[in-house]
Design a protein around this motif. Structure first.
Motif, PDB file in Angstrom:
ATOM      1  N   GLN A   1     -52.895  37.896 -39.221  1.00 22.49           N
ATOM      2  CA  GLN A   1     -51.838  37.089 -40.684  1.00 22.49           C
ATOM      3  C   GLN A   1     -51.109  38.104 -41.698  1.00 22.49           C
ATOM      4  O   GLN A   1     -49.895  38.808 -41.024  1.00 22.49           O
ATOM      5  N   GLU A   2     -52.424  39.609 -41.579  1.00 22.19           N
ATOM      6  CA  GLU A   2     -52.157  41.165 -42.521  1.00 22.19           C
ATOM      7  C   GLU A   2     -51.689  41.932 -41.541  1.00 22.19           C
ATOM      8  O   GLU A   2     -49.978  42.836 -42.096  1.00 22.19           O
ATOM      9  N   TYR A   3     -51.926  41.462 -40.902  1.00 25.18           N
ATOM     10  CA  TYR A   3     -50.941  42.500 -38.990  1.00 25.18           C
ATOM     11  C   TYR A   3     -50.011  42.304 -39.655  1.00 25.18           C
ATOM     12  O   TYR A   3     -48.825  43.427 -39.158  1.00 25.18           O
ATOM     13  N   LEU A   4     -49.763  41.255 -38.902  1.00 24.74           N
ATOM     14  CA  LEU A   4     -48.188  40.354 -38.320  1.00 24.74           C
ATOM     15  C   LEU A   4     -47.163  40.568 -40.093  1.00 24.74           C
ATOM     16  O   LEU A   4     -45.812  41.145 -39.948  1.00 24.74           O
ATOM     17  N   GLN A   5     -48.216  40.948 -41.626  1.00 27.10           N
ATOM     18  CA  GLN A   5     -46.547  40.397 -42.185  1.00 27.10           C
ATOM     19  C   GLN A   5     -46.825  42.211 -42.485  1.00 27.10           C
ATOM     20  O   GLN A   5     -45.069  42.206 -42.935  1.00 27.10           O
ATOM     21  N   LYS A   6     -47.407  43.587 -42.428  1.00 28.88           N
ATOM     22  CA  LYS A   6     -47.214  44.360 -42.773  1.00 28.88           C
ATOM     23  C   LYS A   6     -46.160  45.356 -41.206  1.00 28.88           C
ATOM     24  O   LYS A   6     -45.810  45.641 -41.988  1.00 28.88           O
TER      25      LYS A   6
ATOM     26  N   ALA B   1     -42.884  41.199 -27.123  1.00 31.91           N
ATOM     27  CA  ALA B   1     -43.021  42.307 -27.610  1.00 31.91           C
ATOM     28  C   ALA B   1     -44.669  42.557 -28.591  1.00 31.91           C
ATOM     29  O   ALA B   1     -44.858  42.950 -28.743  1.00 31.91           O
ATOM     30  N   LEU B   2     -44.237  41.438 -29.378  1.00 34.78           N
ATOM     31  CA  LEU B   2     -45.027  41.838 -31.306  1.00 34.78           C
ATOM     32  C   LEU B   2     -45.797  40.748 -30.807  1.00 34.78           C
ATOM     33  O   LEU B   2     -47.671  41.226 -31.043  1.00 34.78           O
ATOM     34  N   GLU B   3     -45.901  39.957 -30.116  1.00 30.45           N
ATOM     35  CA  GLU B   3     -46.973  39.074 -29.399  1.00 30.45           C
ATOM     36  C   GLU B   3     -48.576  39.873 -28.334  1.00 30.45           C
ATOM     37  O   GLU B   3     -49.217  39.881 -28.841  1.00 30.45           O
ATOM     38  N   LEU B   4     -47.498  40.874 -27.764  1.00 32.94           N
ATOM     39  CA  LEU B   4     -48.201  41.559 -26.810  1.00 32.94           C
ATOM     40  C   LEU B   4     -49.618  43.337 -28.595  1.00 32.94           C
ATOM     41  O   LEU B   4     -50.046  43.241 -27.797  1.00 32.94           O
ATOM     42  N   LEU B   5     -48.018  43.676 -28.711  1.00 33.05           N
ATOM     43  CA  LEU B   5     -49.198  43.862 -29.861  1.00 33.05           C
ATOM     44  C   LEU B   5     -50.035  43.360 -31.006  1.00 33.05           C
ATOM     45  O   LEU B   5     -51.386  43.914 -31.394  1.00 33.05           O
ATOM     46  N   THR B   6     -50.144  42.539 -31.187  1.00 34.47           N
ATOM     47  CA  THR B   6     -50.613  41.640 -31.464  1.00 34.47           C
ATOM     48  C   THR B   6     -52.349  40.963 -30.911  1.00 34.47           C
ATOM     49  O   THR B   6     -53.430  41.452 -31.162  1.00 34.47           O
ATOM     50  N   LYS B   7     -51.677  40.949 -29.666  1.00 39.73           N
ATOM     51  CA  LYS B   7     -53.159  40.975 -28.367  1.00 39.73           C
ATOM     52  C   LYS B   7     -53.653  42.246 -28.206  1.00 39.73           C
ATOM     53  O   LYS B   7     -54.832  42.206 -28.607  1.00 39.73           O
ATOM     54  N   LEU B   8     -53.520  43.215 -28.156  1.00 39.58           N
ATOM     55  CA  LEU B   8     -54.084  44.617 -28.086  1.00 39.58           C
ATOM     56  C   LEU B   8     -54.017  44.954 -29.335  1.00 39.58           C
ATOM     57  O   LEU B   8     -56.323  45.452 -29.757  1.00 39.58           O
TER      58      LEU B   8
END
Length: 163
Positions: free
Chosen positions: A4-9, A55-62
């Motif tokens: 959540q924090e990662y995506l929020q930022k 792309a946002l999903e992939l960044l989150t996975k990585l």
């Protein structure tokens, strides 16, 4: 840092910070992330045919692959993916009806593995289509999904030269 924090930022870096809601639910096999933003800003996160969202999903996975090893991470923005999956399943069922009527196979191209899985499942779970089969194969350096009458596939397996 949490998902959540990662995506929020990350999303705030894109200039979206008003009415932003991120829900994360963890199951046995996957992490589902639901992001809600005002409709006028959703297009920025979703992109053309969901490209930005993927792309946002992939960044989150990585970023979190070590924290959630062996789990699939699925991200959805304003229920876009859910709506697209429902449309894809509807189309697959319509195509399956046509294949039953015409006895001619149909080929889906340009699907990712999750979309192919959704079609396989939709056809397999619908009792009307017991005479049909779905399978994926490589064609022209791409994976395609076919819906075909079982009798046709059995005939080809018995006599491959009929192709």
């Amino acid at each position: 840092m949490t998902i959540q924090e990662y995506l929020q930022k990350t999303i705030q870096h894109l200039g979206i910070d008003e009415d932003l809601s991120i829900q994360v639910s963890e199951g046995d096999e996957r992490i589902e992330i639901s992001i809600e933003v005002p409709e006028k800003q959703a297009a920025l996160l979703i992109g053309n045919r969901g490209e930005n969202m993927e792309a946002l999903e992939l960044l989150t996975k990585l970023a979190f692959k070590k924290d959630f090893e062996g789990k699939r991470i699925l991200l959805d923005v304003n229920h876009y993916r859910q709506q697209m999956m429902e449309k894809l399943k509807e189309k697959a069922l319509e195509v399956a009806e046509r294949v039953l009527e015409t006895k001619r196979p149909f080929e889906f191209r340009n699907l990712n593995s999750f979309e192919r899985y959704q079609i396989h499942s939709a056809i397999a779970e619908d009792e009307r289509f017991q005479e049909l089969t779905t399978f994926s194969e490589d064609r022209d350096d791409r994976r395609v999904l076919l819906i075909a009458p079982k009798s046709m596939v059995e005939e080809v397996e018995e006599n491959p030269e009929t192709l």
